[in-house]
Design a protein around this motif. Structure first.
Motif, PDB file in Angstrom:
ATOM      1  N   ALA A 151      13.789  55.542   6.103  1.00  0.00           N
ATOM      2  CA  ALA A 151      14.084  55.729   7.524  1.00  0.00           C
ATOM      3  C   ALA A 151      14.224  54.346   8.147  1.00  0.00           C
ATOM      4  CB  ALA A 151      12.980  56.524   8.218  1.00  0.00           C
ATOM      5  N   HIS A 152      15.350  54.091   8.786  1.00  0.00           N
ATOM      6  CA  HIS A 152      15.570  52.786   9.416  1.00  0.00           C
ATOM      7  C   HIS A 152      16.188  52.987  10.789  1.00  0.00           C
ATOM      8  CE1 HIS A 152      19.972  52.826   9.026  1.00  0.00           C
ATOM      9  NE2 HIS A 152      19.772  53.394   7.837  1.00  0.00           N
ATOM     10  N   ALA A 153      15.955  52.042  11.677  1.00  0.00           N
ATOM     11  CA  ALA A 153      16.522  52.136  13.018  1.00  0.00           C
ATOM     12  C   ALA A 153      18.041  52.194  12.934  1.00  0.00           C
ATOM     13  CB  ALA A 153      16.088  50.949  13.864  1.00  0.00           C
ATOM     14  N   VAL A 154      18.646  52.988  13.788  1.00  0.00           N
ATOM     15  CA  VAL A 154      20.103  53.136  13.793  1.00  0.00           C
ATOM     16  C   VAL A 154      20.788  51.780  13.924  1.00  0.00           C
ATOM     17  CG1 VAL A 154      22.035  54.061  15.134  1.00  0.00           C
ATOM     18  CG2 VAL A 154      20.067  55.521  14.611  1.00  0.00           C
ATOM     19  N   GLY A 155      20.188  50.866  14.683  1.00  0.00           N
ATOM     20  CA  GLY A 155      20.795  49.554  14.882  1.00  0.00           C
ATOM     21  C   GLY A 155      20.609  48.588  13.732  1.00  0.00           C
ATOM     22  N   ASN A 156      19.821  48.962  12.730  1.00  0.00           N
ATOM     23  CA  ASN A 156      19.548  48.078  11.600  1.00  0.00           C
ATOM     24  C   ASN A 156      20.594  48.336  10.508  1.00  0.00           C
ATOM     25  OD1 ASN A 156      18.531  46.517   9.557  1.00  0.00           O
ATOM     26  ND2 ASN A 156      16.429  47.238   9.761  1.00  0.00           N
ATOM     27  N   GLU A 157      21.779  47.763  10.695  1.00  0.00           N
ATOM     28  CA  GLU A 157      22.899  48.046   9.791  1.00  0.00           C
ATOM     29  C   GLU A 157      22.664  47.485   8.391  1.00  0.00           C
ATOM     30  OE1 GLU A 157      26.462  46.677  11.638  1.00  0.00           O
ATOM     31  OE2 GLU A 157      26.315  48.095  13.321  1.00  0.00           O
ATOM     32  N   LEU A 174      16.948  60.871  13.228  1.00  0.00           N
ATOM     33  CA  LEU A 174      15.655  61.237  13.812  1.00  0.00           C
ATOM     34  C   LEU A 174      15.572  60.606  15.198  1.00  0.00           C
ATOM     35  CD1 LEU A 174      13.501  60.396  10.644  1.00  0.00           C
ATOM     36  CD2 LEU A 174      14.468  62.616  11.278  1.00  0.00           C
ATOM     37  N   ARG A 175      15.505  61.412  16.239  1.00  0.00           N
ATOM     38  CA  ARG A 175      15.565  60.892  17.599  1.00  0.00           C
ATOM     39  C   ARG A 175      14.229  60.320  18.037  1.00  0.00           C
ATOM     40  NH1 ARG A 175      17.398  65.489  21.316  1.00  0.00           N
ATOM     41  NH2 ARG A 175      15.933  66.635  19.998  1.00  0.00           N
ATOM     42  N   ASP A 176      14.303  59.134  18.687  1.00  0.00           N
ATOM     43  CA  ASP A 176      13.080  58.470  19.171  1.00  0.00           C
ATOM     44  C   ASP A 176      11.966  58.552  18.124  1.00  0.00           C
ATOM     45  OD1 ASP A 176      14.150  57.628  21.512  1.00  0.00           O
ATOM     46  OD2 ASP A 176      12.928  58.890  22.817  1.00  0.00           O
ATOM     47  N   SER A 177      12.296  58.131  16.916  1.00  0.00           N
ATOM     48  CA  SER A 177      11.434  58.401  15.772  1.00  0.00           C
ATOM     49  C   SER A 177      10.296  57.407  15.617  1.00  0.00           C
ATOM     50  CB  SER A 177      12.289  58.402  14.505  1.00  0.00           C
ATOM     51  OG  SER A 177      11.508  58.523  13.351  1.00  0.00           O
ATOM     52  N   HIS A 178      10.539  56.134  15.958  1.00  0.00           N
ATOM     53  CA  HIS A 178       9.531  55.119  15.655  1.00  0.00           C
ATOM     54  C   HIS A 178       9.604  53.995  16.682  1.00  0.00           C
ATOM     55  CE1 HIS A 178       6.756  52.854  13.183  1.00  0.00           C
ATOM     56  NE2 HIS A 178       7.567  51.817  13.185  1.00  0.00           N
ATOM     57  N   ASP A 182      10.174  45.646  19.474  1.00  0.00           N
ATOM     58  CA  ASP A 182      10.496  45.421  20.882  1.00  0.00           C
ATOM     59  C   ASP A 182       9.710  46.335  21.805  1.00  0.00           C
ATOM     60  OD1 ASP A 182      11.716  47.813  20.289  1.00  0.00           O
ATOM     61  OD2 ASP A 182      13.734  47.209  20.907  1.00  0.00           O
ATOM     62  N   GLY A 183       8.841  47.192  21.225  1.00  0.00           N
ATOM     63  CA  GLY A 183       8.025  48.098  22.020  1.00  0.00           C
ATOM     64  C   GLY A 183       8.713  49.387  22.408  1.00  0.00           C
ATOM     65  N   ALA A 184       9.986  49.541  22.030  1.00  0.00           N
ATOM     66  CA  ALA A 184      10.744  50.743  22.388  1.00  0.00           C
ATOM     67  C   ALA A 184      10.865  51.675  21.189  1.00  0.00           C
ATOM     68  CB  ALA A 184      12.134  50.354  22.888  1.00  0.00           C
ATOM     69  N   TYR A 185      10.967  52.965  21.474  1.00  0.00           N
ATOM     70  CA  TYR A 185      11.250  53.932  20.429  1.00  0.00           C
ATOM     71  C   TYR A 185      12.744  53.920  20.132  1.00  0.00           C
ATOM     72  CZ  TYR A 185       6.578  55.923  20.556  1.00  0.00           C
ATOM     73  OH  TYR A 185       5.223  56.096  20.461  1.00  0.00           O
ATOM     74  N   HIS A 186      13.083  53.954  18.849  1.00  0.00           N
ATOM     75  CA  HIS A 186      14.478  53.948  18.423  1.00  0.00           C
ATOM     76  C   HIS A 186      14.772  55.189  17.592  1.00  0.00           C
ATOM     77  CE1 HIS A 186      15.638  49.637  19.290  1.00  0.00           C
ATOM     78  NE2 HIS A 186      14.316  49.575  19.411  1.00  0.00           N
ATOM     79  N   ASP A 187      16.024  55.662  17.691  1.00  0.00           N
ATOM     80  CA  ASP A 187      16.490  56.659  16.738  1.00  0.00           C
ATOM     81  C   ASP A 187      16.539  56.018  15.361  1.00  0.00           C
ATOM     82  OD1 ASP A 187      16.878  58.230  18.964  1.00  0.00           O
ATOM     83  OD2 ASP A 187      19.068  58.239  18.854  1.00  0.00           O
ATOM     84  N   GLU A 188      16.297  56.840  14.334  1.00  0.00           N
ATOM     85  CA  GLU A 188      16.360  56.347  12.964  1.00  0.00           C
ATOM     86  C   GLU A 188      17.314  57.208  12.133  1.00  0.00           C
ATOM     87  OE1 GLU A 188      12.412  54.317  11.433  1.00  0.00           O
ATOM     88  OE2 GLU A 188      12.032  56.385  12.013  1.00  0.00           O
ATOM     89  N   HIS A 189      18.009  56.545  11.215  1.00  0.00           N
ATOM     90  CA  HIS A 189      18.760  57.264  10.197  1.00  0.00           C
ATOM     91  C   HIS A 189      17.821  57.599   9.042  1.00  0.00           C
ATOM     92  CE1 HIS A 189      22.908  55.517  11.531  1.00  0.00           C
ATOM     93  NE2 HIS A 189      22.591  56.622  12.173  1.00  0.00           N
ATOM     94  N   LEU A 190      17.917  58.828   8.565  1.00  0.00           N
ATOM     95  CA  LEU A 190      17.134  59.261   7.413  1.00  0.00           C
ATOM     96  C   LEU A 190      18.039  59.339   6.188  1.00  0.00           C
ATOM     97  CD1 LEU A 190      14.462  60.418   6.230  1.00  0.00           C
ATOM     98  CD2 LEU A 190      15.325  62.697   6.847  1.00  0.00           C
TER      99      LEU A 190
END
Length: 223
Positions: A151-157, A174-178, A182-190
């Motif tokens: 599972a990685h942040a959507v922005g972590n290409e 996965l929405r607002d997964s982790h 930066d202290g913010a929740y990010h969507d993650e690709h599974l």
């Protein structure tokens, strides 16, 4: 008349300290007995200060005391057979390149998760892909893993590219997964691989594995 008790599947699902030899790169178990500990403590401090690692894989290793505590927690994971954390090192001089960790999410069910980070000097050369493939194959072969997820942040290409190259198929978002650095929740690709999935087409041969003589015994999945 004797009867046999069926073995608990979780009993087979134990990560045992092992060093994986990729030729020019060694994957060595993290822990207090790690080779050249002073050098690696400095490497952990440098990793914590790297902007990309601090953003996507924040490490609580800002000084040597913190780094030692981090190593102790990795030792604990190995001791319990619950997680396998590898320092990715150059084979010639033991310079730290990065880290790969696989841990059980549901040990009885054979479900694990893998994560990785690399220092700037190791990026772009395929080290993360080779190391992640090696640990993936090892976990399937020796610890009876059934399914391993990334599972990685959507922005972590960059992490997404590694997942694809290692044969981890995309399965959704996965929405607002982790919460990341930066202290913010990010969507993650599974992404996920099954033990029954084929090796990636351009995969190299499995690495040589041997017991770690010094111990005798996705983001980074320590989260």
């Amino acid at each position: 008349m004797s009867t046999s008790v069926p073995q608990n599947p979780a009993d087979r699902r134990t990560f045992l300290r092992t060093t994986l030899d990729l030729g020019d790169v060694l994957l060595h178990p993290w822990g207090r007995e790690t080779t050249e500990p002073d050098t690696l403590l400095d490497g952990l401090i440098a990793a914590a200060a790297d902007p990309l690692i601090a953003h996507w894989n924040p490490l609580a290793t800002a000084d040597r005391n913190d780094a030692l505590a981090w190593l102790e927690s990795r030792d604990g994971g190995w001791d319990r057979g619950a997680s396998a954390s590898f320092a990715v090192l150059t084979a010639t001089d033991g310079v730290l390149l990065g880290s790969v960790t696989v841990r059980w999410v549901d040990r009885a069910d054979g479900l694990a998760m893998i994560g990785y980070w690399m220092l700037p000097t190791a990026r772009g050369g395929g080290v993360a892909t080779r190391a992640t493939r090696a640990v993936t194959s090892w976990a399937f072969r020796t610890a009876d893993a059934r399914r391993i997820e990334i599972a990685h942040a959507v922005g972590n290409e960059a992490s997404c590219r590694v997942a694809h190259r290692c044969g981890y198929l995309p399965e959704g978002t996965l929405r607002d997964s982790h919460r990341f650095g930066d202290g913010a929740y990010h969507d993650e690709h599974l992404h996920a691989r099954l033990a029954t999935d084929p090796e990636p087409i351009d995969s190299t041969e499995w690495p040589m594995a041997y017991d770690n003589p010094t111990t005798g015994q996705a983001s980074d999945t320590s989260r």
